[in-house]
Design a protein around this motif. Structure first.
Motif, PDB file in Angstrom:
ATOM      1  N   PRO A 321       0.803  -1.234   0.000  1.00  0.00           N
ATOM      2  CA  PRO A 321       0.000   0.000   0.000  1.00  0.00           C
ATOM      3  C   PRO A 321       0.827   1.270   0.000  1.00  0.00           C
ATOM      4  N   ILE A 322       1.957   1.288   0.718  1.00  0.00           N
ATOM      5  CA  ILE A 322       2.768   2.507   0.745  1.00  0.00           C
ATOM      6  C   ILE A 322       3.457   2.728  -0.594  1.00  0.00           C
ATOM      7  N   LYS A 323       3.929   1.653  -1.227  1.00  0.00           N
ATOM      8  CA  LYS A 323       4.533   1.803  -2.549  1.00  0.00           C
ATOM      9  C   LYS A 323       3.487   2.208  -3.596  1.00  0.00           C
ATOM     10  N   PHE A 324       2.230   1.799  -3.366  1.00  0.00           N
ATOM     11  CA  PHE A 324       1.146   2.234  -4.256  1.00  0.00           C
ATOM     12  C   PHE A 324       1.009   3.749  -4.198  1.00  0.00           C
ATOM     13  N   PHE A 325       1.019   4.308  -2.985  1.00  0.00           N
ATOM     14  CA  PHE A 325       0.928   5.760  -2.847  1.00  0.00           C
ATOM     15  C   PHE A 325       2.142   6.446  -3.471  1.00  0.00           C
ATOM     16  N   GLU A 326       3.311   5.830  -3.328  1.00  0.00           N
ATOM     17  CA  GLU A 326       4.520   6.417  -3.904  1.00  0.00           C
ATOM     18  C   GLU A 326       4.396   6.575  -5.412  1.00  0.00           C
ATOM     19  N   LYS A 327       3.759   5.601  -6.055  1.00  0.00           N
ATOM     20  CA  LYS A 327       3.634   5.614  -7.519  1.00  0.00           C
ATOM     21  C   LYS A 327       2.500   6.518  -7.994  1.00  0.00           C
ATOM     22  N   THR A 328       1.473   6.719  -7.168  1.00  0.00           N
ATOM     23  CA  THR A 328       0.283   7.425  -7.633  1.00  0.00           C
ATOM     24  C   THR A 328       0.175   8.867  -7.148  1.00  0.00           C
ATOM     25  N   LEU A 329       0.836   9.201  -6.033  1.00  0.00           N
ATOM     26  CA  LEU A 329       0.754  10.566  -5.533  1.00  0.00           C
ATOM     27  C   LEU A 329       1.717  11.463  -6.303  1.00  0.00           C
ATOM     28  N   VAL A 330       1.225  12.607  -6.719  1.00  0.00           N
ATOM     29  CA  VAL A 330       2.055  13.559  -7.456  1.00  0.00           C
ATOM     30  C   VAL A 330       1.897  14.934  -6.815  1.00  0.00           C
ATOM     31  N   GLY A 331       2.987  15.518  -6.390  1.00  0.00           N
ATOM     32  CA  GLY A 331       2.951  16.854  -5.805  1.00  0.00           C
ATOM     33  C   GLY A 331       3.528  17.870  -6.758  1.00  0.00           C
ATOM     34  N   ALA A 332       3.649  19.114  -6.280  1.00  0.00           N
ATOM     35  CA  ALA A 332       4.200  20.175  -7.130  1.00  0.00           C
ATOM     36  C   ALA A 332       5.646  19.867  -7.495  1.00  0.00           C
ATOM     37  N   THR A 333       6.402  19.319  -6.552  1.00  0.00           N
ATOM     38  CA  THR A 333       7.805  18.970  -6.823  1.00  0.00           C
ATOM     39  C   THR A 333       8.075  17.502  -6.519  1.00  0.00           C
ATOM     40  N   VAL A 334       7.577  17.013  -5.370  1.00  0.00           N
ATOM     41  CA  VAL A 334       7.780  15.614  -5.004  1.00  0.00           C
ATOM     42  C   VAL A 334       6.485  15.042  -4.446  1.00  0.00           C
ATOM     43  N   ALA A 335       6.354  13.722  -4.503  1.00  0.00           N
ATOM     44  CA  ALA A 335       5.191  13.063  -3.921  1.00  0.00           C
ATOM     45  C   ALA A 335       5.255  13.180  -2.402  1.00  0.00           C
ATOM     46  N   HIS A 336       4.095  13.356  -1.772  1.00  0.00           N
ATOM     47  CA  HIS A 336       4.040  13.513  -0.326  1.00  0.00           C
ATOM     48  C   HIS A 336       3.025  12.537   0.271  1.00  0.00           C
ATOM     49  N   LEU A 337       3.488  11.732   1.204  1.00  0.00           N
ATOM     50  CA  LEU A 337       2.629  10.800   1.921  1.00  0.00           C
ATOM     51  C   LEU A 337       2.072  11.506   3.151  1.00  0.00           C
ATOM     52  N   GLY A 338       0.754  11.585   3.255  1.00  0.00           N
ATOM     53  CA  GLY A 338       0.137  12.312   4.355  1.00  0.00           C
ATOM     54  C   GLY A 338      -0.579  11.406   5.333  1.00  0.00           C
ATOM     55  N   LYS A 339      -1.028  12.001   6.431  1.00  0.00           N
ATOM     56  CA  LYS A 339      -1.760  11.263   7.450  1.00  0.00           C
ATOM     57  C   LYS A 339      -3.018  10.623   6.874  1.00  0.00           C
ATOM     58  N   LYS A 340      -3.696  11.334   5.973  1.00  0.00           N
ATOM     59  CA  LYS A 340      -4.925  10.790   5.407  1.00  0.00           C
ATOM     60  C   LYS A 340      -4.665   9.503   4.624  1.00  0.00           C
ATOM     61  N   HIS A 341      -3.494   9.404   4.006  1.00  0.00           N
ATOM     62  CA  HIS A 341      -3.159   8.196   3.250  1.00  0.00           C
ATOM     63  C   HIS A 341      -2.875   7.033   4.200  1.00  0.00           C
ATOM     64  N   ILE A 342      -2.124   7.313   5.259  1.00  0.00           N
ATOM     65  CA  ILE A 342      -1.816   6.266   6.236  1.00  0.00           C
ATOM     66  C   ILE A 342      -3.089   5.807   6.945  1.00  0.00           C
ATOM     67  N   ASP A 343      -3.973   6.772   7.251  1.00  0.00           N
ATOM     68  CA  ASP A 343      -5.238   6.424   7.915  1.00  0.00           C
ATOM     69  C   ASP A 343      -6.105   5.513   7.047  1.00  0.00           C
ATOM     70  N   SER A 344      -5.928   5.573   5.725  1.00  0.00           N
ATOM     71  CA  SER A 344      -6.773   4.795   4.819  1.00  0.00           C
ATOM     72  C   SER A 344      -6.298   3.359   4.608  1.00  0.00           C
ATOM     73  N   ILE A 345      -5.100   3.024   5.059  1.00  0.00           N
ATOM     74  CA  ILE A 345      -4.540   1.693   4.806  1.00  0.00           C
ATOM     75  C   ILE A 345      -5.260   0.630   5.624  1.00  0.00           C
ATOM     76  N   GLU A 346      -5.735  -0.398   4.933  1.00  0.00           N
ATOM     77  CA  GLU A 346      -6.361  -1.545   5.578  1.00  0.00           C
ATOM     78  C   GLU A 346      -5.551  -2.806   5.298  1.00  0.00           C
ATOM     79  N   LEU A 347      -5.435  -3.661   6.279  1.00  0.00           N
ATOM     80  CA  LEU A 347      -4.677  -4.903   6.146  1.00  0.00           C
ATOM     81  C   LEU A 347      -5.586  -6.094   6.387  1.00  0.00           C
ATOM     82  N   CYS A 348      -5.312  -7.165   5.668  1.00  0.00           N
ATOM     83  CA  CYS A 348      -6.052  -8.414   5.832  1.00  0.00           C
ATOM     84  C   CYS A 348      -5.343  -9.238   6.914  1.00  0.00           C
ATOM     85  N   VAL A 349      -6.005  -9.416   8.040  1.00  0.00           N
ATOM     86  CA  VAL A 349      -5.371 -10.019   9.215  1.00  0.00           C
ATOM     87  C   VAL A 349      -5.957 -11.399   9.494  1.00  0.00           C
ATOM     88  N   PRO A 350      -5.121 -12.422   9.603  1.00  0.00           N
ATOM     89  CA  PRO A 350      -5.611 -13.783   9.850  1.00  0.00           C
ATOM     90  C   PRO A 350      -6.084 -13.978  11.288  1.00  0.00           C
TER      91      PRO A 350
END
Length: 396
Positions: A321-350
């Motif tokens: 999921p974090i590498k997905f954001f790295e590839k899809t987020l585009v900023g004015a100069t660099v991609a920025h990972l924000g709290k809203k992105h981290i808050d959205s991450i869901e994991l499949c837990v056994p």
């Protein structure tokens, strides 16, 4: 020590500025040496991952050959200025970044490995404070660089010094290879169990809505304590060991730091060995920390699982999921990972804690290897100034 001579860089090298290209030229083409490559490596990586479209004239003018020295010429802060990296072989068709300078040898008086180690000594690094200028950025002029002095012993002693220090680097490289093998094995196992769903007893488990029966989707933030970095005053940063170690984005790939601050912050901003750390600008590097207690600086965050035995599992689960954001987020100069992105991450837990076991074991083994790398790095860095000052007699 009497055989050692102080020599200006202008007697040993000629200087050349690097290549400046627009963003549209990057991503395809020929190998490219980045600012980060120079900053993070005493010697150039064996392979340059970045690519840029260049002309024949540019590749000839900004070529990279064995013995070339690359120096960061400009930076936001003084401590990032004048970091060096040396080429130990030719890099066909490669060019280098415009924020670096190339020193090309004009004599055979210097062992490339020796100079690579020498230029990283605190003594030489300190010279940049006198020759640099600071407006909005720290910068380095060609004449100032060429007027700097290095201490050269006879070539035989240069070889001996380089050989001693290279042994440490060889051991470090060996541990790094072991870490890579551990990571690859863990990634394969994670894919098999949690992507392909070929986990133990999967034949007897029903799949309901694409998920094994009994498994749950959980928010990452419900499983870990997330800590975002503090906005420290960059003017108080240093690399001479004063104050408290700090973890900056640039420290994440290695998992250790040589950066410090004399500023103080609350204890909640301290990361510890074993914490998962993530960069939030540009390349979203993910690593486990092994550099001892350090303050977490803004634009980086840490994850501390609420259940210790889930640490290895979470380390693998957040990669995609974090590498997905790295590839899809585009900023004015660099991609920025924000709290809203981290808050959205869901994991499949056994529902079986046993499935976490192999990942916990791998994580522990990885941490032990990272600790060994840290000890070797510290030992090499303590030995470095003693060898380069002639304090240790190399004539015997």
């Amino acid at each position: 020590m009497s055989e050692w001579k102080k020599v200006k860089l202008e007697e040993l090298y000629e200087v050349h500025n690097g290549l400046s290209k627009g963003r549209q030229f990057f991503g395809t083409g020929f190998p490219f040496l980045t600012f980060s490559n120079v900053f993070n490596n005493w010697f150039l990586p064996k392979q340059l991952e970045s690519l840029v479209q260049t002309t024949d004239k540019e590749r000839e003018s900004c070529s990279i050959k064995a013995g070339d020295v690359f120096i960061t010429r400009t930076s936001e802060t003084m401590d990032e200025l004048g970091m060096s990296s040396v080429a130990l072989r030719d890099y066909p068709n490669a060019t280098y970044n415009g924020f670096t300078k190339r020193l090309r040898p004009i004599t055979d008086r210097v062992n490339p490995r020796y100079i690579g180690y020498y230029l990283r000594t605190p003594k030489f690094r300190g010279q940049f404070m006198a020759f640099s200028s600071m407006t909005t950025r720290a910068s380095l002029a060609n004449n100032d660089l060429l007027n700097m002095e290095v201490e050269l012993p006879p070539m035989e002693i240069q070889h001996r010094i380089a050989s001693i220090l290279s042994r440490y680097d060889s051991l470090i490289e060996n541990y790094q290879k072991q870490i890579k093998l551990l990571e690859e094995a863990a990634q394969r196992l994670y894919k098999e169990w949690f992507v392909d769903l070929h986990f133990p007893e999967h034949e007897n488990t029903k799949i309901v809505d694409g998920m094994p029966e009994g498994w749950k989707k959980k928010k990452l933030v419900d499983m870990v304590d997330v800590q975002y970095g503090y906005a420290f005053d960059g003017k108080l940063f240093n690399s001479n060991g004063e104050g408290m170690p700090i973890l900056r984005i640039r420290n994440i790939p290695d998992g250790i730091t040589s950066d410090y601050t004399t500023e103080e912050a609350q204890d909640c901003y301290i990361v510890h060995n074993g914490d998962i750390v993530v960069g939030m600008d540009g390349i979203f590097h993910i690593n486990s920390w092994s550099g001892g207690d350090a303050y977490l600086v803004q634009r980086a965050c840490s994850f501390r699982p609420k259940e210790e035995n889930m640490k290895g599992f979470i380390f693998q689960a957040i990669q995609e999921p974090i590498k997905f954001f790295e590839k899809t987020l585009v900023g004015a100069t660099v991609a920025h990972l924000g709290k809203k992105h981290i808050d959205s991450i869901e994991l499949c837990v056994p529902n079986s804690m046993e499935l976490f076991g192999p990942f916990s074991k791998q994580y522990e083994q990885r941490q032990k290897l990272l600790s060994q790398i840290r000890l070797l790095t510290e030992a090499r860095d303590r030995l470095l100034p003693k060898l380069m000052s002639g304090e240790i007699n190399m004539n015997c």
